[in-house]
Motif scaffolding. Structure first.
Motif, PDB file in Angstrom:
ATOM      1  N   ARG A 272      25.809  67.375  20.653  1.00  0.00           N
ATOM      2  CA  ARG A 272      26.933  66.642  21.234  1.00  0.00           C
ATOM      3  C   ARG A 272      27.591  67.367  22.403  1.00  0.00           C
ATOM      4  NH1 ARG A 272      26.097  65.193  16.116  1.00  0.00           N
ATOM      5  NH2 ARG A 272      26.555  63.037  15.502  1.00  0.00           N
ATOM      6  N   ILE A 273      27.497  68.686  22.438  1.00  0.00           N
ATOM      7  CA  ILE A 273      28.064  69.448  23.556  1.00  0.00           C
ATOM      8  C   ILE A 273      27.088  70.555  23.965  1.00  0.00           C
ATOM      9  CG2 ILE A 273      30.473  69.042  22.927  1.00  0.00           C
ATOM     10  CD1 ILE A 273      30.559  71.868  21.775  1.00  0.00           C
ATOM     11  N   PRO A 274      27.055  70.898  25.240  1.00  0.00           N
ATOM     12  CA  PRO A 274      26.276  72.058  25.673  1.00  0.00           C
ATOM     13  C   PRO A 274      26.998  73.346  25.252  1.00  0.00           C
ATOM     14  CG  PRO A 274      26.660  70.511  27.492  1.00  0.00           C
ATOM     15  CD  PRO A 274      27.603  70.146  26.377  1.00  0.00           C
ATOM     16  N   VAL A 275      26.562  73.924  24.158  1.00  0.00           N
ATOM     17  CA  VAL A 275      27.202  75.123  23.605  1.00  0.00           C
ATOM     18  C   VAL A 275      26.996  76.302  24.564  1.00  0.00           C
ATOM     19  CG1 VAL A 275      27.155  76.748  21.672  1.00  0.00           C
ATOM     20  CG2 VAL A 275      26.899  74.291  21.254  1.00  0.00           C
ATOM     21  N   ALA A 276      28.003  77.161  24.692  1.00  0.00           N
ATOM     22  CA  ALA A 276      27.897  78.295  25.608  1.00  0.00           C
ATOM     23  C   ALA A 276      28.836  79.413  25.164  1.00  0.00           C
ATOM     24  CB  ALA A 276      28.246  77.863  27.032  1.00  0.00           C
TER      25      ALA A 276
ATOM     26  N   ALA B 112      21.280  92.582  22.541  1.00  0.00           N
ATOM     27  CA  ALA B 112      21.139  93.515  21.418  1.00  0.00           C
ATOM     28  C   ALA B 112      21.338  92.688  20.147  1.00  0.00           C
ATOM     29  CB  ALA B 112      22.166  94.636  21.516  1.00  0.00           C
ATOM     30  N   ARG B 113      20.237  92.267  19.533  1.00  0.00           N
ATOM     31  CA  ARG B 113      20.326  91.284  18.454  1.00  0.00           C
ATOM     32  C   ARG B 113      21.084  91.803  17.238  1.00  0.00           C
ATOM     33  NH1 ARG B 113      19.409  86.626  21.096  1.00  0.00           N
ATOM     34  NH2 ARG B 113      17.322  86.533  22.060  1.00  0.00           N
ATOM     35  N   ASP B 114      20.940  93.084  16.929  1.00  0.00           N
ATOM     36  CA  ASP B 114      21.637  93.616  15.756  1.00  0.00           C
ATOM     37  C   ASP B 114      23.144  93.671  15.985  1.00  0.00           C
ATOM     38  OD1 ASP B 114      21.088  95.502  17.712  1.00  0.00           O
ATOM     39  OD2 ASP B 114      20.388  97.048  16.335  1.00  0.00           O
ATOM     40  N   ILE B 115      23.552  94.100  17.176  1.00  0.00           N
ATOM     41  CA  ILE B 115      24.980  94.107  17.500  1.00  0.00           C
ATOM     42  C   ILE B 115      25.509  92.678  17.551  1.00  0.00           C
ATOM     43  CG2 ILE B 115      26.668  94.737  19.271  1.00  0.00           C
ATOM     44  CD1 ILE B 115      24.775  97.033  20.062  1.00  0.00           C
ATOM     45  N   GLN B 116      24.745  91.785  18.164  1.00  0.00           N
ATOM     46  CA  GLN B 116      25.149  90.386  18.287  1.00  0.00           C
ATOM     47  C   GLN B 116      25.344  89.720  16.931  1.00  0.00           C
ATOM     48  OE1 GLN B 116      22.250  87.990  20.350  1.00  0.00           O
ATOM     49  NE2 GLN B 116      23.344  86.073  20.013  1.00  0.00           N
ATOM     50  N   LEU B 117      24.421  89.934  16.010  1.00  0.00           N
ATOM     51  CA  LEU B 117      24.498  89.261  14.714  1.00  0.00           C
ATOM     52  C   LEU B 117      25.730  89.705  13.934  1.00  0.00           C
ATOM     53  CD1 LEU B 117      23.119  87.364  12.687  1.00  0.00           C
ATOM     54  CD2 LEU B 117      21.899  89.355  11.791  1.00  0.00           C
ATOM     55  N   TRP B 118      26.033  90.989  13.983  1.00  0.00           N
ATOM     56  CA  TRP B 118      27.161  91.520  13.209  1.00  0.00           C
ATOM     57  C   TRP B 118      28.498  91.073  13.780  1.00  0.00           C
ATOM     58  CZ3 TRP B 118      28.919  92.861   8.852  1.00  0.00           C
ATOM     59  CH2 TRP B 118      29.958  93.773   8.680  1.00  0.00           C
ATOM     60  N   GLU B 119      28.595  91.009  15.121  1.00  0.00           N
ATOM     61  CA  GLU B 119      29.888  90.702  15.739  1.00  0.00           C
ATOM     62  C   GLU B 119      30.151  89.201  15.845  1.00  0.00           C
ATOM     63  OE1 GLU B 119      29.786  92.295  19.668  1.00  0.00           O
ATOM     64  OE2 GLU B 119      28.400  90.777  20.430  1.00  0.00           O
TER      65      GLU B 119
ATOM     66  N   ARG C 297      30.421  86.788  13.853  1.00  0.00           N
ATOM     67  CA  ARG C 297      30.990  86.094  12.697  1.00  0.00           C
ATOM     68  C   ARG C 297      32.492  86.365  12.666  1.00  0.00           C
ATOM     69  NH1 ARG C 297      26.334  88.381   8.501  1.00  0.00           N
ATOM     70  NH2 ARG C 297      24.579  87.281   9.449  1.00  0.00           N
ATOM     71  N   PRO C 298      33.355  85.444  13.060  1.00  0.00           N
ATOM     72  CA  PRO C 298      33.066  84.033  13.310  1.00  0.00           C
ATOM     73  C   PRO C 298      32.929  83.670  14.788  1.00  0.00           C
ATOM     74  CG  PRO C 298      35.404  84.305  13.098  1.00  0.00           C
ATOM     75  CD  PRO C 298      34.804  85.686  12.973  1.00  0.00           C
ATOM     76  N   LEU C 299      33.290  84.560  15.725  1.00  0.00           N
ATOM     77  CA  LEU C 299      33.231  84.181  17.135  1.00  0.00           C
ATOM     78  C   LEU C 299      31.851  84.476  17.709  1.00  0.00           C
ATOM     79  CD1 LEU C 299      36.771  85.333  18.347  1.00  0.00           C
ATOM     80  CD2 LEU C 299      36.035  83.081  17.568  1.00  0.00           C
TER      81      LEU C 299
END
Length: 416
Positions: free
Chosen positions: A147-151, A229-236, A238-240
């Protein structure tokens, strides 16, 4: 005058007369200036303007394209038409030829001063794959995705030109088997193959830019590698959304291909269901038949098709401004990872190795799950032209380096 340039253009170079991408270059000991790629040469636009061959309102003797981008579509069209004539009419050869410089003699610089950087998440195949990995027992697409272009809003200050070394970031991360987070260099460094576009003409605060006004505001397209950096990204996240997992580096190609050069590449995009809200409706087909090619250490590992992207550039622009946020000259918008439906069309290692569960074996026998220090990633792309040839968006490349210095023991929580 002919339809071909009198400048030699090697077969397959992609920098023919139908392309004419803009960039910023410098020769040793000289100030940066704006140029156009043609064949294996760069045409010095500041030099042409200085001798009266090209209209110049202080656009081209500059270290960025921003002044020219702000001039607007009539100026872009007139300049492109004039350059085309200069490079195709043999009568101009003697006066133009002194302003052609072999590409190996120049340094290509970052072409734009980036105002803001927004990165979308517009490939349905990439989004579905990521959803299957991280939410295996639910619908892989979140309820808002169609429904929206998420970014997410990125960091303009770490957008670098192709060839700039990429230092492995440090940060906080926590693997699933770890009870507590740890701090250190990313273990899951990744690339993301993307296409971006850059705004030239600003918009008025409070007034959204409709999809129909895309050509009036957008100067051109370029290649983007949104290092992650997927590991840093995944941890940070939640929720933003992403923050440090993305902010350390984004690479862009040195050439900006004008919107007009890609008109012949426009195709019908994938069907959108449910129907989009009126502000996202496009009266024209704005899918783009661009094929990307990703090399890791000299080996082609994927060829993602941009034509498969669910959300189109005009829809991305309309959504980014619908709340009233104004465009600024130099605003950079990236597509998000470009992935197709086939395994050989995935645009990042997260997908190619299924989050590290399946090794990617290269032709030289080496294997990767994520990037190692010393790895070089190069992304190229090409699109069809009206004549049946193909143009290139150039390339964006970067080599991973270890972090230049480890934090002090005090930062790591050890003894001073």
């Amino acid at each position: 005058m002919t339809d071909e340039s009198w400048v030699p253009v090697p077969a397959g170079s992609g920098f023919g007369i139908e392309n004419l991408p803009y960039g910023v270059f410098a020769r040793p000991g000289e100030l940066p200036r704006v140029g156009v790629a043609i064949g294996e040469m760069v045409l010095d636009l500041a030099g042409l303007a200085a001798v009266g061959l090209l209209d110049d309102r202080r656009w081209f003797a500059s270290g960025s394209l921003n002044g020219f981008m702000a001039a607007g579509r009539p100026a872009w069209q007139a300049t492109r038409a004039r350059i085309t004539r200069l490079l195709t009419d043999p009568a101009h050869r003697s006066e133009v030829e002194p302003h052609l410089i072999p590409l190996p003699q120049v340094e290509l610089l970052r072409p734009i001063e980036v105002a803001d950087f927004v990165d979308f998440y517009s490939s349905i195949h990439h989004a579905a794959n990521a959803g299957q990995m991280f939410r295996p027992h639910t619908n892989p697409l979140t309820p808002n995705w169609r429904r929206i272009p998420v970014a997410y809003h990125g960091r303009a200050g770490t957008v670098y030109v192709s060839g700039t070394p990429i230092f492995r970031p440090w940060g906080q991360r926590r693997e699933e088997h770890e009870p507590e987070p740890t701090y250190g260099p990313s273990r899951r460094l990744d690339f993301e193959a993307e296409i971006g576009f850059v705004a030239g003409v600003p918009s008025v605060p409070g007034y959204p830019v409709p999809t129909s006004a895309f050509r009036d505001h957008v100067f051109g397209f370029l290649l983007v590698n949104d290092w992650s950096a997927r590991d840093i990204q995944l941890w940070e996240s939640r929720p933003l959304g992403p923050f440090l997992g993305k902010s350390f580096a984004t690479s862009i190609s040195p050439w900006v291909v004008p919107v007009e050069a890609l008109e012949a590449a426009r195709v019908t995009p994938p069907a959108q269901a449910p129907p989009v809200l009126p502000y996202l409706h496009c009266d024209e087909p704005w899918g783009l038949d661009i094929t990307l090619e990703i090399e890791l250490n000299g080996h082609v590992i994927s060829r993602p098709p941009f034509a498969s992207m669910y959300w189109t550039p005009p829809q991305q622009l309309a959504h980014a401004t619908v709340g009233g946020a104004p465009l600024r000259t130099g605003d950079l918008f990236a597509s998000g990872t470009v992935s197709g439906p086939e395994p050989g069309q995935r645009g990042c290692l997260l997908e190619l190795t299924w989050n590290g569960a399946e090794e990617l074996v290269l032709p030289d026998g080496t294997a990767r799950t994520f990037l190692e220090d010393g790895d070089t990633v190069t992304i190229r792309a090409h699109a069809p032209t009206a004549s049946g040839a193909r143009l290139t968006l150039g390339e964006v490349t970067g080599t991973v380096r270890p972090s230049p210095s480890a934090p002090s023991p005090a930062v790591l929580g050890g003894a001073p």
